[in-house]
Design an enzyme around this catalytic site. Sequence first.
Site, short mmCIF file in Angstrom:
data_model
loop_
_atom_site.label_atom_id
_atom_site.label_comp_id
_atom_site.label_asym_id
_atom_site.label_seq_id
_atom_site.Cartn_x
_atom_site.Cartn_y
_atom_site.Cartn_z
N MET A 165 0.89 -1.23 -0.04
CA MET A 165 0.13 -0.10 0.15
C MET A 165 0.80 1.12 0.14
O MET A 165 1.90 1.24 0.82
CB MET A 165 -0.85 0.05 1.27
CG MET A 165 -1.94 1.03 1.14
SD MET A 165 -2.97 1.30 2.40
CE MET A 165 -1.97 2.57 3.47
N HIS A 195 26.30 -24.19 -28.16
CA HIS A 195 27.55 -23.84 -28.43
C HIS A 195 27.80 -22.24 -28.53
O HIS A 195 28.90 -21.89 -27.89
CB HIS A 195 27.67 -24.26 -30.01
CG HIS A 195 29.04 -24.18 -30.67
ND1 HIS A 195 29.24 -22.93 -31.45
CD2 HIS A 195 30.16 -24.54 -30.56
CE1 HIS A 195 30.38 -22.63 -31.74
NE2 HIS A 195 31.03 -23.66 -31.30
N SER A 255 40.67 -32.30 -9.87
CA SER A 255 39.95 -31.12 -10.18
C SER A 255 38.40 -31.51 -10.41
O SER A 255 38.28 -32.19 -11.14
CB SER A 255 40.46 -30.56 -11.55
OG SER A 255 39.70 -29.27 -11.71
N GLY A 311 35.21 -31.60 -12.04
CA GLY A 311 34.41 -31.00 -13.18
C GLY A 311 32.78 -30.89 -12.73
O GLY A 311 32.26 -32.12 -13.03
N THR A 312 32.51 -30.03 -11.94
CA THR A 312 31.17 -30.05 -11.55
C THR A 312 30.36 -29.88 -12.53
O THR A 312 28.85 -30.25 -12.17
CB THR A 312 30.94 -28.95 -10.44
OG1 THR A 312 31.49 -27.83 -10.93
CG2 THR A 312 31.78 -29.33 -9.20
N ASN A 313 30.17 -29.73 -13.63
CA ASN A 313 29.25 -29.48 -14.65
C ASN A 313 28.90 -31.03 -15.01
O ASN A 313 27.57 -31.29 -14.85
CB ASN A 313 29.71 -28.92 -16.10
CG ASN A 313 30.02 -27.43 -16.15
OD1 ASN A 313 30.07 -26.89 -14.81
ND2 ASN A 313 30.26 -26.89 -16.96
#
Length: 996
Positions: A129, A482, A880, A882-884
Amino acid sequence: MATTGRRSAKRSTAHKPSQDEAQAASDGKLIYTFAEGSAGMRALLGGKGAGLAEMTNAGLPVPPGFTITTEACNAYYAAGRELPPGLWDDVLAHMTELEAATGKGFGNPENPLLVSVRSGAAISMPGMMDTVLNLGLNEQTVAGLILLTENERFGYDAWRRFIAMFGRIVQGIPASAFDEPLEALKEERGARADTDLTAENLRGLAERYGQIVAEQTGEPFPTDPYRQLELAIRAVFDSWFGKRAHDYREFNKIPHDLGTAVNIVTMVFGNMGSDSGTGVAFTRDPNTGARELFGEYLTNAQGEDVVAGIRTPAKISHMREELPDVYRQFEEIAEKLERNYRDAQDLEFTIERGTLYMLQTRSAKRTAPAAVKIAIDMVEEGILTREEALQRVDPAQIVQLLLPRFDERAKAGAQDRFLGKGLNASPGAATGKAIFDPDRAVEAKEAGDPVVLVRIETSPDDVHGMLAAKGVLTARGGATSHAAVVARSMGLPCVAGAESLRIDYASRQMRAGDVTVAEGEMISIDGTTGEIFAGELPTIEARFEDEGELAILLGWADEVRRLQVWANADYPRDAERARAFGAQGIGLCRTEHMFFEEDRLPTVRRMILAATRATEAKRRRDAGVELTADERETVEVFDTALAELETLQTDDFAGLFRAMDGLPVVIRLIDPPLHEFLPSYEELLVEVTRLQDRLGGDGDGRSPLDAVGDRVTPAIARGLEKVLGKKDAGRAMKLLRREGKASTATSAPDEKGSLEAELAEKTELLNAVEAMREQNPMLGMRGIRLGLMIPDIIRMQTRAILTAAARVDDEGKKALPEIMIPLVGHVNELAETHRIIEAEVDRLAKETGRQVAYKFGTMIEVPRGALTADQIAEHAEFFSFGTNDLTQMTFGYSRDDAEGKFLLQYVDRKILPVNPFQVLDREGVGQLVRMATQKGRRTRKDLKIGICGEHGGDPQSIAFCHEVGLNYVSCSPFRVPVARLAAAQAALAAKEAKSR
Ligand code: ADP
Ligand code: MG
């Protein structure tokens, strides 16, 4: 003021309730006077109420008042929109208190008390309000007000404003019902501004407004001040449950039970003449951060007049001349508030006959450059410690400082040129000529024109066009298309998947609604927001070297953080940039990106087409079998192509080592499935079909496809169907037919030979691609599996890496190569790969008489790899994450499919809290990360561990990496500064948590 967006006000600032707020349970107390509250009680009193209380207790001139709590709001709703028991009595008691404090009476005609009723939640949001001013007026009190102030004009001005506001805000009557009579009156009286209207005019207007309310509501305007008050309080509560506020909370995932507070504030009047006024001001310039008051005010005005554009307000600096005493006092207050809040503030004030009153304070919204400057200045001024300054800047804002961005004002003025919106795939702003073809993009660039490459979607064949462009726009594809991935890696702004665009390559134009953009016309894309505009928009280029203040802040961050920050970079140019941004190493060089370059792709393809057969032949040869001439040729082709690639890759790696002189460079060996380097099966199929048909043409000028539909050989038709599905195959065949017509003449005899050669070549390629196609390439022959199947590729890469390192060392620089193997799932895979690579290293050492030091490690991106990290660490000197891929495989999602089909809905419907590809999923994927880290270090105490997935640049995920004890995060070059700050914030947060 345009940049601060005050009109769209009720802004949201992310707000985490602090601990004392959590404890600020009210024990059923539903009302707090301003003297009873404080800044820490934001959850209970709302932002506005907490600010008024804080200012009151700091001894600033705030008109007396009280706040009805957010809990009362929740109770109102719980009781089916009824005031909770006791609330009204409590309101009455507080009104009596207010009367005593002000010496006025609510509804008392002799000396009327008037109040404003103002909503205020802990988080500001749209749909709440609007404030009602001058509440308590009726015919009697207005007469009293006039007698008392001896200012008739003021009295009727307040009166007409109140009826209009109450009618509009509380009773829901459209604003135009009040605006129109006002405008008509001004016209009739020849008045330019409201202030030109006389008392008599305003009284007539108020009367007319009273009638309007009666007409619209069927009831007379409520004259009882207490009735007015009750209706206004209810209206505030109701607005919390209104559609707009509700939708906003849904969208921003704000809980619905925060509730809004209601503030009842004694009126002070800015509309009492030229020594009165109202204004808004920031304690520092919110655009630049400069330490000077920034804002506007209007004399003889009330409430929101300043932002309503009724008259042109004056700059706050003008007040120094106009009302010098007030200005000085305001400066002092601003300074005091800043020191009190230890932050820049956004203030609202009113001056009543030379006396200043403060009506609101809140933390000032600011641009990225202002945020950095203010943080640094406040350290110099002794207001903040360095650590606090570091926590004041949002890491996400840092990106803005490094990318070209649109001038916000220009963008706001270009809304009529808005063409649509796509996915904000890669941040930054670009303006240039729309070019629909990569080759022409290169030409345009060479001609000196800025280019925005516009494609339906992009493929490796477009990369040279992307490199020539300032930005990329596609109509199809998601965050991992891409276009998006490549643009991000190049630091190129990209808007992807703008589905509403109709791009037509043939006519070289695109349509957006009824607007057509032809090739060569200027367009502007904002990769940070996904917006697309026709025409040019001025961009502001960023230069890290010029961001001196940012450099100071990041310098402080470096002293605080424990995590190192590395960068993902595939090209020396990116590595140099990353290093300039402060990267301490390259955490991921994706070697295959180098394969995609236009001049290499043919070699890469030759290598791939021979790979399987050559590898098999070599095995037989090694087993002592005599090879056929054909086999020998295949091996020859394969080895030649590999040797060519080795030369190229050696140069690539040398460039990287040079750029990173003295810092580690992690090079990942080949990862994607080989067919990614080949033309798409579908395209080839179409081409082969077309060639067959052209050769089959009989010279009468008709396309053979016209003559015989079944000329699309059954095999091809089947192939098309298999690939595209029945419906699309039908469409594709129609397309082929149309194209057949378009290509006017059939082949001349001398052309025939070359067509036949082309057909043979394409057919061979088609067969090869067919053989290599996988049902599920993400889970197919890629990564370590590929290296084990075609070991010559990783041998070649190993040689290239070590040769390059030796070369760079010879130049007097220091190369620190680290070889990284992707996609390990089983320790035996890594053991075998390690053997292959060590053998190659030995061979090279024998050949050259030289040992080159390197590290050997692996990515952890397959859940089984994480689960057996203790075994894997036997062979790996570093991990390392690669979290994708790890996220894809842990959730069982293919990212592109998920983001295209259901994932965004999942987030909308709160099935998932966030997109796990953007923010690391602590509970699931994070558990694997934590476990693998612990297990790995149990085997190898000094195991070096980093993360190289996109999460490495996300502040929340970085905090997790800090907690888990990783050594470094690696992110795209542009996010390096972000990560430096985020890593510092993570370290500070951990320190705080520990000391609690
Ligand atoms: P918003 O949340 O939209 O900023 P506010 O509650 O701050 O709404 O009020 C809108 C305007 O009304 C502000 O300019 C404020 O200064 C003015 N205002 C609010 N209460 C009073 C009051 N008691 N006396 C004078 N002006 C007031
Ligand atoms: Mg306000």
